[in-house]
Design a protein around this motif. Structure first.
Motif, PDB file in Angstrom:
ATOM      1  N   ALA A   1      36.390  -9.027  55.491  1.00 19.45           N
ATOM      2  CA  ALA A   1      36.112  -8.326  54.229  1.00 19.45           C
ATOM      3  C   ALA A   1      36.737  -6.927  54.235  1.00 19.45           C
ATOM      4  O   ALA A   1      37.328  -6.502  53.234  1.00 19.45           O
ATOM      5  CB  ALA A   1      34.606  -8.239  53.994  1.00 19.45           C
ATOM      6  N   ALA A   2      36.621  -6.234  55.349  1.00 19.35           N
ATOM      7  CA  ALA A   2      37.217  -4.899  55.441  1.00 19.35           C
ATOM      8  C   ALA A   2      38.738  -4.979  55.319  1.00 19.35           C
ATOM      9  O   ALA A   2      39.359  -4.165  54.625  1.00 19.35           O
ATOM     10  CB  ALA A   2      36.810  -4.232  56.746  1.00 19.35           C
ATOM     11  N   ALA A   3      39.346  -5.965  55.974  1.00 21.94           N
ATOM     12  CA  ALA A   3      40.801  -6.135  55.892  1.00 21.94           C
ATOM     13  C   ALA A   3      41.230  -6.433  54.461  1.00 21.94           C
ATOM     14  O   ALA A   3      42.241  -5.902  53.990  1.00 21.94           O
ATOM     15  CB  ALA A   3      41.254  -7.248  56.840  1.00 21.94           C
TER      16      ALA A   3
ATOM     17  N   ARG B   1      34.797  -8.479  48.006  1.00 22.78           N
ATOM     18  CA  ARG B   1      33.458  -8.553  47.400  1.00 22.78           C
ATOM     19  C   ARG B   1      32.844  -9.943  47.571  1.00 22.78           C
ATOM     20  O   ARG B   1      31.641 -10.074  47.789  1.00 22.78           O
ATOM     21  CB  ARG B   1      33.538  -8.134  45.944  1.00 22.78           C
ATOM     22  N   GLU B   2      33.675 -10.972  47.469  1.00 22.18           N
ATOM     23  CA  GLU B   2      33.194 -12.346  47.692  1.00 22.18           C
ATOM     24  C   GLU B   2      32.657 -12.493  49.117  1.00 22.18           C
ATOM     25  O   GLU B   2      31.586 -13.072  49.341  1.00 22.18           O
ATOM     26  CB  GLU B   2      34.352 -13.320  47.449  1.00 22.18           C
ATOM     27  N   LEU B   3      33.385 -11.960  50.078  1.00 18.77           N
ATOM     28  CA  LEU B   3      32.955 -12.040  51.480  1.00 18.77           C
ATOM     29  C   LEU B   3      31.700 -11.204  51.724  1.00 18.77           C
ATOM     30  O   LEU B   3      30.816 -11.615  52.490  1.00 18.77           O
ATOM     31  CB  LEU B   3      34.081 -11.602  52.408  1.00 18.77           C
ATOM     32  N   ILE B   4      31.576 -10.070  51.063  1.00 14.59           N
ATOM     33  CA  ILE B   4      30.360  -9.257  51.192  1.00 14.59           C
ATOM     34  C   ILE B   4      29.160 -10.031  50.660  1.00 14.59           C
ATOM     35  O   ILE B   4      28.093 -10.033  51.279  1.00 14.59           O
ATOM     36  CB  ILE B   4      30.532  -7.892  50.485  1.00 14.59           C
ATOM     37  N   ARG B   5      29.323 -10.717  49.531  1.00  9.40           N
ATOM     38  CA  ARG B   5      28.215 -11.544  49.009  1.00  9.40           C
ATOM     39  C   ARG B   5      27.817 -12.615  50.032  1.00  9.40           C
ATOM     40  O   ARG B   5      26.634 -12.863  50.258  1.00  9.40           O
ATOM     41  CB  ARG B   5      28.598 -12.188  47.671  1.00  9.40           C
TER      42      ARG B   5
ATOM     43  N   GLY C   1      36.530   0.468  54.460  1.00  7.14           N
ATOM     44  CA  GLY C   1      36.925  -0.648  53.605  1.00  7.14           C
ATOM     45  C   GLY C   1      35.739  -1.311  52.930  1.00  7.14           C
ATOM     46  O   GLY C   1      35.785  -1.628  51.734  1.00  7.14           O
ATOM     47  N   LEU C   2      34.660  -1.506  53.684  1.00  9.37           N
ATOM     48  CA  LEU C   2      33.476  -2.157  53.117  1.00  9.37           C
ATOM     49  C   LEU C   2      32.764  -1.255  52.113  1.00  9.37           C
ATOM     50  O   LEU C   2      32.211  -1.741  51.126  1.00  9.37           O
ATOM     51  CB  LEU C   2      32.535  -2.592  54.240  1.00  9.37           C
ATOM     52  N   ARG C   3      32.792   0.047  52.348  1.00  9.04           N
ATOM     53  CA  ARG C   3      32.214   0.993  51.394  1.00  9.04           C
ATOM     54  C   ARG C   3      32.957   0.890  50.056  1.00  9.04           C
ATOM     55  O   ARG C   3      32.343   0.820  48.990  1.00  9.04           O
ATOM     56  CB  ARG C   3      32.302   2.434  51.923  1.00  9.04           C
TER      57      ARG C   3
ATOM     58  N   LEU D   1      29.713  -2.586  49.939  1.00 17.77           N
ATOM     59  CA  LEU D   1      28.600  -2.871  50.846  1.00 17.77           C
ATOM     60  C   LEU D   1      27.640  -1.690  50.799  1.00 17.77           C
ATOM     61  O   LEU D   1      28.059  -0.531  50.871  1.00 17.77           O
ATOM     62  CB  LEU D   1      29.103  -3.081  52.287  1.00 17.77           C
ATOM     63  N   PRO D   2      26.342  -1.959  50.668  1.00 15.76           N
ATOM     64  CA  PRO D   2      25.366  -0.850  50.587  1.00 15.76           C
ATOM     65  C   PRO D   2      25.405   0.040  51.820  1.00 15.76           C
ATOM     66  O   PRO D   2      25.745  -0.398  52.916  1.00 15.76           O
ATOM     67  CB  PRO D   2      24.018  -1.566  50.499  1.00 15.76           C
TER      68      PRO D   2
END
Length: 185
Positions: free
Chosen positions: A128-130, A141-145, A177-179, A183-184
């Protein structure tokens, strides 16, 4: 893991060929330099064994040698191209991420998933970060979900709990990247 060939194996390396997990390797050889040296010697003894190259790659990335880790993982994939569902493509994604090549990292993780390989939460974090760092926010965002379905309390602060053997600097890059992808905190 494949067993050692008939090559005479020094006693201190004998256990390396029977290790069931990467974590076990670092229980046996907790010093990064020792782990890299042992894995390199194992590759020299078994240059045609894909799993030995893979372990060497994992030691290299753990010790901060991401470019060499990518090369060793690619050798493992060439030696055993049928192992696309196993850990090799995830390891390549991890190594490419550590080398700062986020698009290549994203592609390696995506290839792993396309071949039906399992998605571990720790790998999803880097994938997700990549994606985010490569500009593919939709996939990030799909991977974060997906990650939040598996671990609803996952956030930027506790993600080191699910991504082991990653340097603090890599975790910071992943957090960035996740921020950006939502990602919360």
């Amino acid at each position: 893991m494949k067993k050692a060939s008939s090559t005479k194996v020094p006693a201190r390396l004998k256990r390396l060929f029977d290790i069931a997990s990467f974590t076990e390797l670092f229980t046996i050889l907790p010093n990064r330099d020792d782990a890299v040296a042992a894995a390199k010697q194992a590759v020299e003894l078994q240059p045609g064994d894909a799993e030995t190259h893979h372990f060497y790659a994992r030691c290299l990335v753990w010790a901060g040698f991401a470019d060499q880790a990518c090369d060793e993982t690619k050798i493992a994939l060439r030696l055993d191209p049928e192992t696309v569902q196993g850990p090799y493509l995830n390891s390549l994604g991890r190594s490419e991420f550590a080398a700062g090549r986020y698009a290549e990292s994203m592609n390696a993780f995506a290839r792993h998933a396309a071949h039906g390989g399992p998605s571990y939460l720790g790998n999803l974090v880097l994938w997700a970060a990549a994606c985010s760092l490569s500009g593919n926010m939709g996939k990030a965002r799909e991977l974060i979900r997906e990650m939040l379905q598996e671990k609803p309390d996952l956030c930027l602060e506790n993600m080191s709990e699910v991504r082991h053997y990653v340097s603090e600097s890599e975790l910071e890059i992943a957090r960035r990247g996740l921020r950006e992808a939502g990602l919360p905190q």
